[in-house]
Structures are given as C-alpha cells and as structure tokens.
Scaffold this motif. Structure first.
Motif, PDB file in Angstrom:
ATOM      1  N   VAL A 106       0.860  -1.171   0.000  1.00 36.13           N
ATOM      2  CA  VAL A 106       0.000   0.000   0.000  1.00 36.13           C
ATOM      3  C   VAL A 106       0.904   1.232   0.000  1.00 36.13           C
ATOM      4  N   ASN A 107       0.753   2.053  -1.014  1.00 37.79           N
ATOM      5  CA  ASN A 107       1.658   3.193  -1.123  1.00 37.79           C
ATOM      6  C   ASN A 107       1.203   4.418  -0.341  1.00 37.79           C
ATOM      7  N   GLY A 108      -0.091   4.447  -0.022  1.00 40.54           N
ATOM      8  CA  GLY A 108      -0.593   5.622   0.701  1.00 40.54           C
ATOM      9  C   GLY A 108      -1.001   5.261   2.112  1.00 40.54           C
ATOM     10  N   SER A 109      -2.050   5.922   2.579  1.00 41.89           N
ATOM     11  CA  SER A 109      -2.551   5.690   3.927  1.00 41.89           C
ATOM     12  C   SER A 109      -3.915   5.018   3.857  1.00 41.89           C
ATOM     13  N   LEU A 110      -4.273   4.359   4.939  1.00 43.18           N
ATOM     14  CA  LEU A 110      -5.560   3.680   4.998  1.00 43.18           C
ATOM     15  C   LEU A 110      -6.396   4.260   6.119  1.00 43.18           C
ATOM     16  N   ASP A 111      -7.657   4.534   5.808  1.00 42.86           N
ATOM     17  CA  ASP A 111      -8.608   4.934   6.828  1.00 42.86           C
ATOM     18  C   ASP A 111      -9.741   3.927   6.708  1.00 42.86           C
ATOM     19  N   CYS A 112      -9.899   3.061   7.679  1.00 40.72           N
ATOM     20  CA  CYS A 112     -10.912   2.015   7.525  1.00 40.72           C
ATOM     21  C   CYS A 112     -11.499   1.638   8.878  1.00 40.72           C
ATOM     22  N   SER A 113     -12.636   0.927   8.834  1.00 36.33           N
ATOM     23  CA  SER A 113     -13.259   0.510  10.088  1.00 36.33           C
ATOM     24  C   SER A 113     -12.545  -0.680  10.680  1.00 36.33           C
ATOM     25  N   SER A 114     -12.084  -1.582   9.812  1.00 31.71           N
ATOM     26  CA  SER A 114     -11.308  -2.694  10.339  1.00 31.71           C
ATOM     27  C   SER A 114     -10.250  -3.100   9.332  1.00 31.71           C
ATOM     28  N   LEU A 115      -9.157  -3.579   9.847  1.00 33.91           N
ATOM     29  CA  LEU A 115      -8.044  -3.992   8.997  1.00 33.91           C
ATOM     30  C   LEU A 115      -7.580  -5.353   9.478  1.00 33.91           C
ATOM     31  N   ARG A 116      -7.645  -6.318   8.554  1.00 34.88           N
ATOM     32  CA  ARG A 116      -7.266  -7.670   8.943  1.00 34.88           C
ATOM     33  C   ARG A 116      -6.175  -8.138   7.996  1.00 34.88           C
ATOM     34  N   ILE A 117      -5.053  -8.523   8.546  1.00 35.23           N
ATOM     35  CA  ILE A 117      -3.929  -8.916   7.713  1.00 35.23           C
ATOM     36  C   ILE A 117      -3.589 -10.370   7.982  1.00 35.23           C
ATOM     37  N   ASN A 118      -3.806 -11.198   6.974  1.00 41.01           N
ATOM     38  CA  ASN A 118      -3.428 -12.596   7.139  1.00 41.01           C
ATOM     39  C   ASN A 118      -2.179 -12.922   6.335  1.00 41.01           C
ATOM     40  N   GLY A 119      -1.945 -12.126   5.321  1.00 42.52           N
ATOM     41  CA  GLY A 119      -0.771 -12.356   4.493  1.00 42.52           C
ATOM     42  C   GLY A 119       0.359 -11.429   4.872  1.00 42.52           C
ATOM     43  N   THR A 120       0.844 -10.728   3.892  1.00 42.12           N
ATOM     44  CA  THR A 120       1.946  -9.806   4.130  1.00 42.12           C
ATOM     45  C   THR A 120       1.531  -8.413   3.684  1.00 42.12           C
ATOM     46  N   VAL A 170      -2.111   4.460   9.268  1.00 44.42           N
ATOM     47  CA  VAL A 170      -3.341   3.695   9.405  1.00 44.42           C
ATOM     48  C   VAL A 170      -4.208   4.341  10.471  1.00 44.42           C
ATOM     49  N   ALA A 171      -5.482   4.553  10.136  1.00 48.51           N
ATOM     50  CA  ALA A 171      -6.457   4.952  11.151  1.00 48.51           C
ATOM     51  C   ALA A 171      -7.589   3.962  11.038  1.00 48.51           C
ATOM     52  N   THR A 172      -7.842   3.196  12.073  1.00 44.07           N
ATOM     53  CA  THR A 172      -8.837   2.143  11.968  1.00 44.07           C
ATOM     54  C   THR A 172      -9.452   1.849  13.327  1.00 44.07           C
ATOM     55  N   GLY A 173     -10.570   1.107  13.275  1.00 49.10           N
ATOM     56  CA  GLY A 173     -11.184   0.706  14.529  1.00 49.10           C
ATOM     57  C   GLY A 173     -10.462  -0.496  15.086  1.00 49.10           C
ATOM     58  N   GLU A 174     -10.494  -1.564  14.293  1.00 52.48           N
ATOM     59  CA  GLU A 174      -9.934  -2.815  14.782  1.00 52.48           C
ATOM     60  C   GLU A 174      -8.874  -3.301  13.821  1.00 52.48           C
ATOM     61  N   MET A 175      -7.722  -3.632  14.347  1.00 53.61           N
ATOM     62  CA  MET A 175      -6.647  -4.089  13.473  1.00 53.61           C
ATOM     63  C   MET A 175      -6.160  -5.439  13.991  1.00 53.61           C
ATOM     64  N   THR A 176      -6.168  -6.423  13.099  1.00 49.76           N
ATOM     65  CA  THR A 176      -5.720  -7.758  13.486  1.00 49.76           C
ATOM     66  C   THR A 176      -4.636  -8.210  12.536  1.00 49.76           C
ATOM     67  N   VAL A 177      -3.559  -8.702  13.068  1.00 44.34           N
ATOM     68  CA  VAL A 177      -2.475  -9.174  12.216  1.00 44.34           C
ATOM     69  C   VAL A 177      -2.196 -10.636  12.528  1.00 44.34           C
ATOM     70  N   ASN A 178      -2.340 -11.474  11.517  1.00 42.39           N
ATOM     71  CA  ASN A 178      -1.908 -12.856  11.685  1.00 42.39           C
ATOM     72  C   ASN A 178      -0.685 -13.130  10.834  1.00 42.39           C
ATOM     73  N   GLY A 179      -0.497 -12.302   9.849  1.00 42.63           N
ATOM     74  CA  GLY A 179       0.630 -12.491   8.958  1.00 42.63           C
ATOM     75  C   GLY A 179       1.819 -11.677   9.403  1.00 42.63           C
TER      76      GLY A 179
END
Lengths: 247, 208
Positions: A41-55, A62-71
C-alpha cells in the motif's frame, strides 16, 4: 469511527477492500480491509477494520477501529486504532496510539506507544516511550524509553529489559516453572531496569540501578544498587541490595 | 540563562504528591514533556524540573482537581486555544479586561464584532501588563502589534513573551519556549513570561 458503510452527510461511502494474491494499491478510505495475499500500500488507509493474514507493506499511516495481524508486515507511518491484536510478526515504524493492544506474536515499534490496556504475551520491542493505564506482560519486552503506567504487572519467563518505569503500582513476579524448564536456553528469568519509581512496588528477580518508592518490597533474586523508600521497605533474604535509604 | 531547577525528589517532598500522581499527570499532559529535564548525577540519571513553572502548576492542579476532571484540567493547561467568541460587553462584564485596554486595542487593531481567543489573549496580556505597571501605553501598542502579527506562528506551541529595554527604547520578542537568548549588557530584560501562563488564567476566567 463513523457509521459503518453508510452514506451520512459529507462522509464518503465506504466500500470493502479485499486483497488476495499479489497487488499494489494506493490506499484510501474503506470499510473493512482484508489482506490475504501479499499487498503493498503506497498511501494511507482509513478504515473501520483492517485484517492482515498475508503480508502487508505499507508506506503511509493507518487509522482504523480494529486491526488484526496474523501475517507479517511493516507500516511506515503512525497507527491509530481502538483495538490492535498482533499474532504474527510486525514492524511499526511510527507512533502507535490505541485503546487496547494485544501482542502474542513478535513486534517492533519504533515510535511511541500510547494506549489504555496493553497486554503482551509475545515479544515486543519499543524504541520510544510507552504510556498506558494498565500494562501486563508474560512475554519478552524490551522498552528503550520510559514506561509510564498506572499499574504494571510483569510475569517473568525470560529476560526483559525496560529502561525506566514510572507508575503507581508495579508487581514483578517469577512464574514457577517445572524442573526441566530451569535448563531453558533463555537463561534465568530477569527484569533489567535503570530506574523504577512508584508508590507500591513488589519486585522479584529484578536487576536495577535505582528503585524509589513509597512502600517497597524487594523479593527473591533481586539485585538493586540503590533503594530509596518513604514509608516501608521489606526485603527477602535472597535479595542483594546496595544502599537502602529512607527519605 | 541558567534556569533554577528542582529535583524530582525535592519536588515530591515539597508538594507532598506521590510518584503515582506525578506520572499520572504526565500521562494526562498536565505536566508537559519538556519540563522533565534529565541530567546525570552521582547516582546515575536524575530528573529535574524548572522550579518557577512546576511549583505553581502543581499547586494549581492540587487546588483545582476537586472541581474538574483530569481531562478538563489538561484542556486548561494546553497552550492551544479553543474556539470561543466573546463580545465587547462580555469581556468587560466578566472583568477579563478593562475599558482602557479595549480603547487602546481599538486604536491599534480596530474593533472586531467578536473577539476570538487569539485576540482575547492579546487583550488580556495587554491589560495585565498595563495594570501591573510593567509597560506603558506606548509599549502596549507594540505588544498588540507583535501579538496579532506573530503569535499565530506558534500554533499552540509554548512560547515566551520578552520585553527588552535599552536606553529607554523598548523591544518586544516572542520566542519559542525553552530557547536561550542573550543581549548586550546595557539591554535590560524587563519581562520574560511564558504565554502559557496567560492562556491558563484566561481559560479559567472564560470558563467561569
């Protein structure tokens, strides 16, 4: 966060973003973002939730409600979220501010960390200062700044280092391990610090230059060069203390 | 300018507050980060505070904390001004400024329909210094000029108001908080006050 996905006033419509496979995106405003493959991602993210399972490799913030990282991944900019959970391996190069942070994986924060409740089960390194109300760790932490918290609870499995701690209460205890685990590769459990200050201190297995407190208990396995206390000092026989001083 | 410093230990003894309180107030930004000055001493690192600033601040926190929550207190101490519009009669009626200062303000900057917080602050500083006799009306004009032209540049960051006089010629300065400056020996420093001190007082007056 605003109304999820609804068009309210001048708030833009939020769509979901799903990335599976390899792709590069510019960032933007979304509702739920899910990354299963490899994303840049070259810019910024504004989201309600961000879930990362990969890379994820991200240049912006990042501005978000819930952020989960598995990757795994890296975020270059600052991160603001209400809940952050990291189970994978993650590097955050900017400041992090959140309500709850839960780390079971391994992560590195190069800026400041601010939160309300911070729980660390895995391995965390923070370069800047850490500020929160409740700090709890069973993992391995290396904090290079000041840890400023209302209550600090540390359960020692291995070696942790915190340069400076300022708090109201601190409780550092060794976790009883089985016989065989005493031969682990990580060495004896220990907390290393330059300075610990607080009102109620309970320390075990702590190595520190200076400890200052109102009511101080220095337990087994401690090695402390200088202790200053206001009201009371109790020490275990198995603790090494340089100069206790009532002030 | 060497500042008068107080060590953390001395501070706690003097004010009777606990480590927990001190750190809590730091977390809530009641005590700004740059007041924590780290110096090495014979016992390792020690933290010091600027005595002139920390003692009145702690006094204020202790006196006000019963009425306000810590977050409300943090707003009072933050150097950033909020959004407020006050009319002329409100300023006078609530004893924020005096008639004389308003007249002077009108001569220099004209009379706006509303005073926003920046303008109110300039007025308040003017009024305070005129009343205490530290500046003359002529200097008051210069002060208003400096405040209205340059205060906005600090964008909520702490800054000091400095008045120098040399052979009866006044010079006003606005300097970012914590900077050092030196003048030649004939110049007298008449005033050196953090603007933050005025914003705090003003916010309390407005809040009432």
């Amino acid at each position: 966060m605003s109304e999820q996905g609804q068009h309210t006033g001048n708030e833009p419509v939020r769509n979901d973003l799903n990335i599976s496979g390899m792709s590069t995106t510019a960032g933007g405003i979304y509702r739920n973002v899910r990354i299963d493959g490899m994303a840049k991602v070259n810019g910024s993210l504004d989201c309600s939730s961000l879930r990362i399972n990969g890379t994820l490799n991200m240049k912006g913030s990042v501005a978000t409600g819930e952020m989960t990282v598995n990757g795994m991944g890296t975020i270059e900019g600052p991160v603001k979220a209400s809940e952050i959970r990291i189970d994978g391996m993650f590097t955050l190069r900017g400041d992090v501010s959140c309500t709850n942070l839960d780390v079971n994986g391994k992560s590195k924060i190069e800026g400041r960390l601010e939160g309300d409740q911070i729980r660390i089960g895995g391995e965390v390194g923070v370069k800047g200062d850490v500020q929160c109300e409740a700090f709890y760790t069973e993992g391995n932490v290396k904090l290079e700044g000041l840890l400023n918290a209302e209550s600090v609870e540390i359960r020692l499995h291995s070696v942790s280092a915190i340069r400076e701690i300022g708090c109201e209460r601190i409780d550092v205890r060794r976790i009883e391990r089985g016989f065989w685990k005493n031969f682990s590769l990580m060495g004896a459990p220990r907390l290393k610090a330059d300075l610990i200050e607080g009102d109620d201190l309970y320390l075990e297995d702590t190595e520190a230059e200076t400890v200052r407190g109102t009511r101080v208990y220095i337990g087994r396995g401690c090695k402390i060069k200088r202790v200053e206390y206001k009201e009371s000092l109790q020490t275990d026989e198995d603790a090494v203390i340089g100069t206790p001083l009532q002030v | 300018m060497s500042e008068d410093l107080i060590s953390k230990k001395e501070l706690l003894d003097l004010t009777g507050i606990s480590y927990g309180q001190l750190y809590r107030w730091k977390r809530k930004n009641l005590i700004p980060e740059d007041w924590f000055i780290r110096k090495s001493s014979f016992t390792g690192q020690e933290t010091y505070f600027p005595r002139q600033q920390i003692l009145p601040r702690i006094d204020k926190i202790l006196n006000m904390k019963d009425g306000l929550s810590l977050d409300e207190l943090a707003d009072v101490f933050s150097p950033a001004l909020g959004e407020v519009q006050l009319e002329r009669h409100e300023l006078l009626g609530r004893n924020i400024v005096s008639e004389g200062s308003l007249v002077l303000y009108k001569e220099v900057c004209g009379e706006p329909a509303f005073f926003n917080l920046d303008q109110t602050l300039a007025l308040y500083v003017l009024d305070k210094l005129l009343r205490s006799g530290e500046i003359t009306r002529e200097e008051g004009r210069m002060l208003l000029g400096v405040m209205s032209e340059h205060y906005g540049r600090f964008a909520g960051k702490p800054c000091d108001l400095v008045l120098l006089r040399k052979m009866g010629v006044p010079v006003f300065l606005l300097a970012a908080g914590g900077t050092e400056y030196y003048a030649d020996s004939e110049a007298k420093m008449v005033i050196k006050k953090p603007i933050g001190q005025f914003t705090e007082e003003l916010k309390l007056l407005i809040g009432k």
